[in-house]
Design a protein around this motif. Sequence first.
Motif, PDB file in Angstrom:
ATOM      1  N   ALA A 239     -14.062  46.618  45.086  1.00 51.27           N
ATOM      2  CA  ALA A 239     -14.055  47.971  45.699  1.00 51.27           C
ATOM      3  C   ALA A 239     -13.380  49.230  45.281  1.00 51.27           C
ATOM      4  O   ALA A 239     -13.890  50.247  45.414  1.00 51.27           O
ATOM      5  CB  ALA A 239     -13.938  47.676  47.103  1.00 51.27           C
ATOM      6  N   GLU A 240     -12.491  48.672  44.665  1.00 44.26           N
ATOM      7  CA  GLU A 240     -11.523  50.100  44.152  1.00 44.26           C
ATOM      8  C   GLU A 240     -12.244  50.382  42.389  1.00 44.26           C
ATOM      9  O   GLU A 240     -11.316  51.379  41.999  1.00 44.26           O
ATOM     10  CB  GLU A 240     -10.005  49.541  43.992  1.00 44.26           C
ATOM     11  CG  GLU A 240      -9.607  49.032  45.195  1.00 44.26           C
ATOM     12  CD  GLU A 240      -9.470  50.058  46.325  1.00 44.26           C
ATOM     13  OE1 GLU A 240      -9.255  51.012  46.308  1.00 44.26           O
ATOM     14  OE2 GLU A 240      -9.993  49.790  47.589  1.00 44.26           O
ATOM     15  N   THR A 241     -13.079  49.710  41.998  1.00 48.79           N
ATOM     16  CA  THR A 241     -13.208  50.043  40.574  1.00 48.79           C
ATOM     17  C   THR A 241     -13.942  51.389  40.441  1.00 48.79           C
ATOM     18  O   THR A 241     -14.804  51.778  41.245  1.00 48.79           O
ATOM     19  CB  THR A 241     -14.235  48.924  40.134  1.00 48.79           C
ATOM     20  OG1 THR A 241     -13.624  47.603  40.177  1.00 48.79           O
ATOM     21  CG2 THR A 241     -14.471  49.377  38.739  1.00 48.79           C
ATOM     22  N   PRO A 242     -13.596  52.141  39.661  1.00 44.19           N
ATOM     23  CA  PRO A 242     -14.331  53.391  39.325  1.00 44.19           C
ATOM     24  C   PRO A 242     -15.731  53.289  38.922  1.00 44.19           C
ATOM     25  O   PRO A 242     -16.303  52.315  38.514  1.00 44.19           O
ATOM     26  CB  PRO A 242     -13.668  54.184  38.002  1.00 44.19           C
ATOM     27  CG  PRO A 242     -12.280  53.342  38.024  1.00 44.19           C
ATOM     28  CD  PRO A 242     -12.458  52.114  38.699  1.00 44.19           C
ATOM     29  N   LEU A 243     -16.537  54.457  39.226  1.00 38.91           N
ATOM     30  CA  LEU A 243     -18.094  54.170  38.926  1.00 38.91           C
ATOM     31  C   LEU A 243     -18.134  54.120  37.242  1.00 38.91           C
ATOM     32  O   LEU A 243     -17.445  54.522  36.396  1.00 38.91           O
ATOM     33  CB  LEU A 243     -18.783  55.528  39.498  1.00 38.91           C
ATOM     34  CG  LEU A 243     -18.529  55.499  40.982  1.00 38.91           C
ATOM     35  CD1 LEU A 243     -19.288  56.773  41.411  1.00 38.91           C
ATOM     36  CD2 LEU A 243     -19.409  54.209  41.686  1.00 38.91           C
ATOM     37  N   ALA A 244     -19.537  53.879  36.949  1.00 41.21           N
ATOM     38  CA  ALA A 244     -19.783  53.657  35.574  1.00 41.21           C
ATOM     39  C   ALA A 244     -19.201  54.947  34.624  1.00 41.21           C
ATOM     40  O   ALA A 244     -18.775  54.913  33.527  1.00 41.21           O
ATOM     41  CB  ALA A 244     -21.351  53.265  35.284  1.00 41.21           C
ATOM     42  N   ALA A 245     -19.796  56.008  35.278  1.00 39.03           N
ATOM     43  CA  ALA A 245     -19.542  57.346  34.431  1.00 39.03           C
ATOM     44  C   ALA A 245     -17.909  57.379  34.164  1.00 39.03           C
ATOM     45  O   ALA A 245     -17.579  57.811  32.891  1.00 39.03           O
ATOM     46  CB  ALA A 245     -19.962  58.601  35.170  1.00 39.03           C
ATOM     47  N   GLU A 246     -17.063  57.037  35.171  1.00 42.61           N
ATOM     48  CA  GLU A 246     -15.753  57.400  34.787  1.00 42.61           C
ATOM     49  C   GLU A 246     -15.117  56.289  33.654  1.00 42.61           C
ATOM     50  O   GLU A 246     -14.465  56.481  32.871  1.00 42.61           O
ATOM     51  CB  GLU A 246     -14.923  57.239  36.087  1.00 42.61           C
ATOM     52  CG  GLU A 246     -13.483  57.193  35.771  1.00 42.61           C
ATOM     53  CD  GLU A 246     -12.863  58.412  35.137  1.00 42.61           C
ATOM     54  OE1 GLU A 246     -11.567  58.494  34.713  1.00 42.61           O
ATOM     55  OE2 GLU A 246     -13.467  59.556  35.076  1.00 42.61           O
ATOM     56  N   LEU A 247     -15.807  55.181  33.722  1.00 41.68           N
ATOM     57  CA  LEU A 247     -15.258  53.962  33.011  1.00 41.68           C
ATOM     58  C   LEU A 247     -16.055  54.471  31.522  1.00 41.68           C
ATOM     59  O   LEU A 247     -15.241  54.021  30.368  1.00 41.68           O
ATOM     60  CB  LEU A 247     -16.089  52.623  33.346  1.00 41.68           C
ATOM     61  CG  LEU A 247     -15.260  52.136  34.750  1.00 41.68           C
ATOM     62  CD1 LEU A 247     -16.097  50.984  35.169  1.00 41.68           C
ATOM     63  CD2 LEU A 247     -13.908  51.767  34.506  1.00 41.68           C
ATOM     64  N   ILE A 248     -16.972  54.795  31.401  1.00 42.95           N
ATOM     65  CA  ILE A 248     -17.526  55.299  29.922  1.00 42.95           C
ATOM     66  C   ILE A 248     -16.637  56.245  29.583  1.00 42.95           C
ATOM     67  O   ILE A 248     -16.445  56.380  28.263  1.00 42.95           O
ATOM     68  CB  ILE A 248     -18.990  55.707  30.189  1.00 42.95           C
ATOM     69  CG1 ILE A 248     -20.092  54.474  30.380  1.00 42.95           C
ATOM     70  CG2 ILE A 248     -19.544  56.512  28.870  1.00 42.95           C
ATOM     71  CD1 ILE A 248     -21.355  54.941  30.476  1.00 42.95           C
ATOM     72  N   ARG A 249     -16.185  57.329  30.179  1.00 46.06           N
ATOM     73  CA  ARG A 249     -15.220  58.302  29.709  1.00 46.06           C
ATOM     74  C   ARG A 249     -14.147  57.729  29.198  1.00 46.06           C
ATOM     75  O   ARG A 249     -13.771  58.069  28.162  1.00 46.06           O
ATOM     76  CB  ARG A 249     -14.904  59.415  30.812  1.00 46.06           C
ATOM     77  CG  ARG A 249     -14.186  60.447  30.253  1.00 46.06           C
ATOM     78  CD  ARG A 249     -13.629  61.184  31.572  1.00 46.06           C
ATOM     79  NE  ARG A 249     -12.654  60.641  32.413  1.00 46.06           N
ATOM     80  CZ  ARG A 249     -11.488  60.438  31.966  1.00 46.06           C
ATOM     81  NH1 ARG A 249     -10.975  61.052  30.716  1.00 46.06           N
ATOM     82  NH2 ARG A 249     -10.533  59.692  32.710  1.00 46.06           N
ATOM     83  N   ILE A 250     -13.473  56.777  29.895  1.00 51.97           N
ATOM     84  CA  ILE A 250     -12.268  56.177  29.368  1.00 51.97           C
ATOM     85  C   ILE A 250     -12.548  55.381  28.087  1.00 51.97           C
ATOM     86  O   ILE A 250     -11.726  55.414  27.300  1.00 51.97           O
ATOM     87  CB  ILE A 250     -11.888  54.979  30.704  1.00 51.97           C
ATOM     88  CG1 ILE A 250     -11.248  55.929  31.590  1.00 51.97           C
ATOM     89  CG2 ILE A 250     -10.610  54.074  30.231  1.00 51.97           C
ATOM     90  CD1 ILE A 250     -11.120  55.124  32.893  1.00 51.97           C
TER      91      ILE A 250
END
Length: 259
Positions: A239-250
């Motif tokens: 539940a605490e995992t960032p959304l896909a867009a934020e992960l792609i940025r990382i």
Amino acid sequence: MRRQGYPTYLHREPEWDENEQWTTTHWLSNSGGAWLRDLLARGIDVVWATTWQHAANEHFAVPLGLPELPIAVSGEGSRLLGSSSWKSIQLSRQFDHRPLLWVDDNPVPSPSLALPALRLRSDRVLTRFHWIRNWDIGITEHDVRDMNEWLELTRTGHGHEELRERRRRERDRSRATFRRSRWGNEAEYQRWRAIHGRLEIALGVNQSLPHVLAWYAFDHPNGLDPVEVTELVVEWGNAETPLAAELIRIIRCGNAMGA
């Protein structure tokens, strides 16, 4: 050999005669026998680590000119392990703080069950598996020289340093071989490592998701699909995992750092 006392674990039942006996021929290495007798003469402990278990003393000690030796592996193990893993696990639970040389013609298939990996960390540098590559020939004079040289190194502090250096070199070679097989070259490995590191910072080191996403990014250098990243998050995240867009940025920042 008699049916009574025959080792059944990992041994196929032979054709017993009417007296419940079986006669066959086993070839033994003269070089190996002489080496074992020399080890005993030098005060070095020698034990059986064989699926023959207690039958080894009965059938093989006298032809090799050996006294009755201790049995280091025994009992019924899981048939899914195989003989070498069964031996490795049992040997690793003995002889703590002592050099241990295991001689066999059957290497352990899984690195995680190899003898050095199972022993105490402080004992790993004093652990060696010597592979007899041709079981038809057995222990040769070359094997004897190689093993005696290793045993001599275990006797002194200087020898221990040499063994540590050899272990470091072998570990470096193994790592380099693995990196070439999976990443192709060191630059690609560093790119993957940069991505993985940034994901661990963002997601935590005690999760599988950083590893999964790093491999996904490595295998898709030409672009990341937000839908596929979201599917990975659903499967491996929480539940605490960032959304896909934020992960792609990382991941893209990691790519830039690796480049």
